[in-house]
Design an enzyme around this catalytic site. Structure first.
Site, PDB file in Angstrom:
ATOM      1  N   GLU B  68       0.848  -1.197   0.000  1.00  0.00           N
ATOM      2  CA  GLU B  68       0.000   0.000   0.000  1.00  0.00           C
ATOM      3  C   GLU B  68       0.883   1.247   0.000  1.00  0.00           C
ATOM      4  O   GLU B  68       1.867   1.323   0.740  1.00  0.00           O
ATOM      5  CB  GLU B  68      -0.852  -0.019   1.284  1.00  0.00           C
ATOM      6  N   LYS B 151      -9.178   2.288  -2.146  1.00  0.00           N
ATOM      7  CA  LYS B 151      -9.481   1.581  -0.897  1.00  0.00           C
ATOM      8  C   LYS B 151     -10.892   1.912  -0.406  1.00  0.00           C
ATOM      9  O   LYS B 151     -11.270   3.088  -0.341  1.00  0.00           O
ATOM     10  CB  LYS B 151      -8.449   2.038   0.150  1.00  0.00           C
ATOM     11  N   CYS B 187      -5.419  -3.171   2.045  1.00  0.00           N
ATOM     12  CA  CYS B 187      -5.262  -3.206   3.505  1.00  0.00           C
ATOM     13  C   CYS B 187      -6.568  -3.444   4.259  1.00  0.00           C
ATOM     14  O   CYS B 187      -7.100  -4.556   4.247  1.00  0.00           O
ATOM     15  CB  CYS B 187      -4.571  -1.920   3.955  1.00  0.00           C
TER      16      CYS B 187
END
Lengths: 607, 607
Positions: B68, B151, B187
């Site tokens: 990330e 995300k 994540c």
């Protein structure tokens, strides 16, 4: 008067009960209690609420509203995660309701902010987003909590971390008091169009109460009135806006509570920074028949405290209409309040700092004397061999003008004893002098219990023009968020204000007039190392406060080499700032919670 | 192979294209690049991606995935608000795509995390919640960005402030590579059920790639594998989890990248903390016919890089299957990496600290030597009249064992010179000794460019058992998040590890065996002021790490008076912690961004 629970509608987008206003009006006397709260001091905060409620009742008010989180103080930060603290807050609101009734204050409707919760706090990836602690408002009457409202809009920018802490509310509470429907909202709710104020408008309420803990920053008061006017128009209702006052770590709350009619007329306004009970008689529309309306954005819960108009008031009150302070007066007051409350709320008997004769420590001294009186203020002159005669004279002059305690502790013998042990040169020697001063101030603090004040200004914190553990020592930094050019303007303003009031100006004219110098080597002046402060402060404001990039600053007319050098200094001083004392935020972006940058950061603008 | 853009469906709840898997399988070689990134060093991070991509291509991999925000480093904090930084990140990803193709690395599919934005950042009440900076993932192929994913789930607890920075994504990206459908996630997306993994399952993908910047804390690795297994089951697909390594201010990233099959089988696992290219051959289902499926929770965007199965691999690779480290080994390594990367990424040539002969500075010394080698480590003995002979011997012994630079600077003459100027007694004298040591270390730092290390441990930071601007001075605090009992366990582990490897144990046995003392007055030991560390650390872990209240701690069997005293100490030391240096987080809740409490706070447990 009975406490009847009205219709409740569950789903968003569903029908809500709206009152069709008729032409009849009633006059309610509304009090806004602009109080100073202390974080964690639930007993003290409850006592303040009792005191102001008594005053409101004595004035004949039907309702008194206090600020956001008035029972816990604001912001409580990670105390939210401690169940024992949440429980203490819930008990405080129940005890307050009972205590008010027991004290014969059961009839007046009391509106307070507090911390509530309907589930564990949101501390990890598995935590629920829908339940948890709430930033809540309770309406108290006759010993009971009549209704509760949970803040809808949670600020999570600048100094605010509210989505870290709170689950948002999704219901609007409307309470009928004296025949008038009143909606309740908390702080950020007023900043968002299309939210509770819009639904309050559809529900046909006569008044929207908005309780706040809204920190001061320069020029913010100029944004508040137009904002409240927009929401009053959206709700087609009078808006009563109440804010707390006082300092809490890096924040200062400035009050500025006010009442604005649906047509935008400013009906009442409290002075900034002072505890005040603002009382106004408001002519408000009687709630008429209730009928269902489709398509509201949230569910609305109705409660009735009293459906009949109150008897006519015997004698109308004339509402206070305070004028906003000038920018410099307001800033000076914010700095005084921030310093005073840090000292008082943390139980320090007195403050101590180095008084060099320069502008920064002179302004700190004047602020401290304004905040605490001269008898709680200790200033120490700590000359080295590079300290000029005029600096010592200016320091002594300031001491005479203000009446603070003044003492001299020469540092040269200590500096020499270190130099005898360790071979040092250049900047290491300059910093050593500053660190010996810091060490002496800390020793005096340990010996006498003084809080040490750090005299650094925002321009210095920005570029790292200070010595870590030297002039940076201190538990509180009163002018941390004040750029140097503004320091000079404030000093001039404070002296002029003294002259206007027939008092002795606290700051010696020579301190204002001479070129700034750290006096750590012969004939040093700040401009040896830094661009002129007019230029420096302009770059700092652009880069720090406004997140401007290097090219933007150069395009604005600054010299590219100067911009590059200043940005480099700002970037690489992050480690110093991270270890600095807190100080009152007055700007759009202060160093501290407001600006979070990595220390380890290789990004350099313009490469 | 063509790059065909597939069907795109706008609304949540709408139909998505799902592939009906047939029984045919293809083998893809997947590489996970577990790299060490530096915040803000876009050029350096791009160079690392180029380097690891070449290695992946050389190994025959069809796809390589990085962590990330690998191009910007993580976390970039308020750099997000600077448009020039966002632009630099966007340029970096475009330049990287072009650079890979130019270097003959255009065929391998490269997955990188970076900072993107589709609107200004969210800095005030008026900011939009729907556009803004994004925590993004780009899929690169043949010089182009094939697709981008933002995300969905933004952590905003503990050390994370992601709703401060990012607008959440709401679309899932599926890319067909070698005939296999692959979904991409970032994540926190893996921590949430019912999110992108569930939709990936409905879309019938064969592989879900999850890129991470997931900081180390003790025992976290024991949570990861079961978590990944749950998501693999939810997606009914293989999951490739890649994490970064290295230190960034208070955070250490431990890697632990791994691949888990749909049935939960662990296929590959990288070692913790080290840069690694993890390569595995995965037998994955060919994507078959595509048909529409109703009722997905988000829209899905399909892209095709190559729809045909790759040719059979010449020679299978055997995937690495690293065993997790023991708890103490893992903790020691986290501390070493945190310290090393703070020093290296901030360009310090060397470190310096006071070596007292006590356990804390001995462990700091051993960590520093492990992190940097003895030649970059300078330890100073600074005896006063209260320093015991055995302490000096133990310090010298450690210096011999480790080979670090060792010097002595007696402090008594400086202490005496201050005492001659200022009348001091009691704690003020104790603190003075500590501050003279701090002053000498800072002078050496200024003179020689060393980074000063602060030797405080978590037990001391908790209760304020330290001198502000004395033993607390330093730019980095290597054992800040390590409670004293764990310090002893780590010291014993490190010595045993040395013996196991046939090396000299770095820490003198006497340093571990003797009772801890600050040696600031005659015959002082820590237990004069504090309860035994076993008791103290238990209370600290309960109150600080787990937010237990006073009653909960007493109910757990602790003496009420001791609990009350310790909680009082912890509460009132907040001002010291606020000015402390950063240090690596290893616990569930470290002092720093992880735990945010007001300084001004009158709440006292149990009153």
């Amino acid at each position: 008067m009975g406490c009847l629970r009205g219709g409740e509608f569950g789903a968003a987008g569903a029908r809500i009960m709206a009152t069709k206003q008729n032409d009849a009006m009633s006059t309610l006397r509304i009090a806004l209690a602009q109080t100073n709260t202390t974080v964690g001091d639930l007993d003290g905060n409850v006592a303040t609420v009792m005191d102001f409620t008594r005053r409101a009742a004595d004035s004949g008010a039907h309702l008194v509203a206090f600020g956001e989180m008035v029972l816990t103080g604001y912001p409580v930060e990670d105390l939210v995660f401690r169940e024992s603290f949440v429980e203490a807050s819930r008990h405080a609101v129940a005890d307050l309701a009972a205590g008010l009734a027991a004290a014969g204050l059961g009839e007046i409707v009391v509106v307070v902010g507090y911390l509530d919760a309907d589930g564990p706090a949101r501390q990890g990836p598995d935590a629920s987003r829908d339940v948890g602690p709430r930033d809540s408002l309770a309406v108290l009457h006759r010993g009971e909590v009549v209704t509760r409202y949970h803040k809808h809009h949670l600020p999570n920018y600048g100094v605010f971390d509210e989505t870290r802490y709170f689950a948002p509310g999704n219901t609007l509470q409307v309470v009928r008091v004296g025949g008038v429907d009143i909606a309740f909202t908390v702080c950020e709710d007023i900043w968002q169009p299309g939210g509770p104020f819009a639904v309050a408008g559809r529900a046909g309420v006569g008044l929207v109460v908005n309780i706040n803990a809204s920190p001061y920053e320069r020029n913010k008061d100029e944004r508040r009135l137009p904002l409240i006017r927009r929401r009053a128009a959206e709700a087609n209702a009078t808006v009563a806006y109440v804010n707390i006052v006082g300092g809490q770590d890096e924040l200062v709350f400035d009050g500025d509570s006010m009442i604005v009619a649906a047509d935008g007329e400013l009906m009442a306004r409290a002075p900034q920074f002072d505890e005040t009970l603002l009382v106004a008689d408001l002519e408000l529309p009687d709630a008429g028949e209730v009928s269902a309306v489709n398509g509201a954005a949230m569910s609305v819960e109705h409660t009735t405290v009293s459906s009949q108009p109150p008897p006519p008031l015997e004698k109308p009150v004339e509402a206070m209409l305070s004028k906003p302070m000038s920018d410099l007066a307001e800033t000076w007051n914010a700095l005084v309040v921030g310093l005073r409350d840090y000292v008082i709320k943390n139980n320090f008997p007195s403050v101590v700092f180095g008084l060099s004769g320069g502008i920064d420590s002179a302004v700190v001294a004047a602020l401290a004397v304004d905040a605490l009186g001269p008898d709680r203020v200790y200033a120490i002159s700590m000359p080295s061999r590079y300290s000029s005669e005029h600096s010592r004279d200016d320091a002594a002059d300031l001491a005479r003008r203000t009446g603070l305690h003044y003492d001299t502790e020469p540092i040269q013998s200590v500096v020499d004893s270190v130099m005898a042990e360790v071979a040092l040169s250049g900047v290491a020697v300059e910093n050593l002098q500053s660190r010996v001063r810091g060490l002496i101030l800390m020793a005096l603090s340990n010996q006498h219990g003084h809080l040490v004040l750090a005299p650094g200004n925002k321009s210095e914190y920005a570029v790292g023009y200070s010595t870590l553990y030297g002039d940076s020592v201190g538990g509180y930094a009163p002018i941390k968020d004040v750029v140097k050019t503004l320091i000079f303007a404030l000093a001039r303003w404070r002296n002029a204000e003294a002259e206007r009031l027939g008092q002795v100006p606290p700051i010696p004219e020579n301190t204002i007039a001479k070129p700034p110098s750290a006096e750590l080597r012969p004939d040093q002046v700040d401009t040896d190392s830094l661009p002129p402060y007019e230029v420096l402060d302009h770059i700092i404001t652009g880069y720090v406060d406004n997140d401007a990039g290097r090219d933007e600053l150069v395009d604005a007319g600054r010299d590219a080499a100067v911009v590059d050098r200043v940005l480099r200094l700002i970037d690489t001083a992050e480690y110093k700032r991270r270890q600095s004392a807190p100080g009152a935020k007055i700007s759009g972006k202060s160093f501290g919670r407001d600006r979070r940058l990595p220390i380890t950061n290789r990004f350099r603008e313009g490469r």
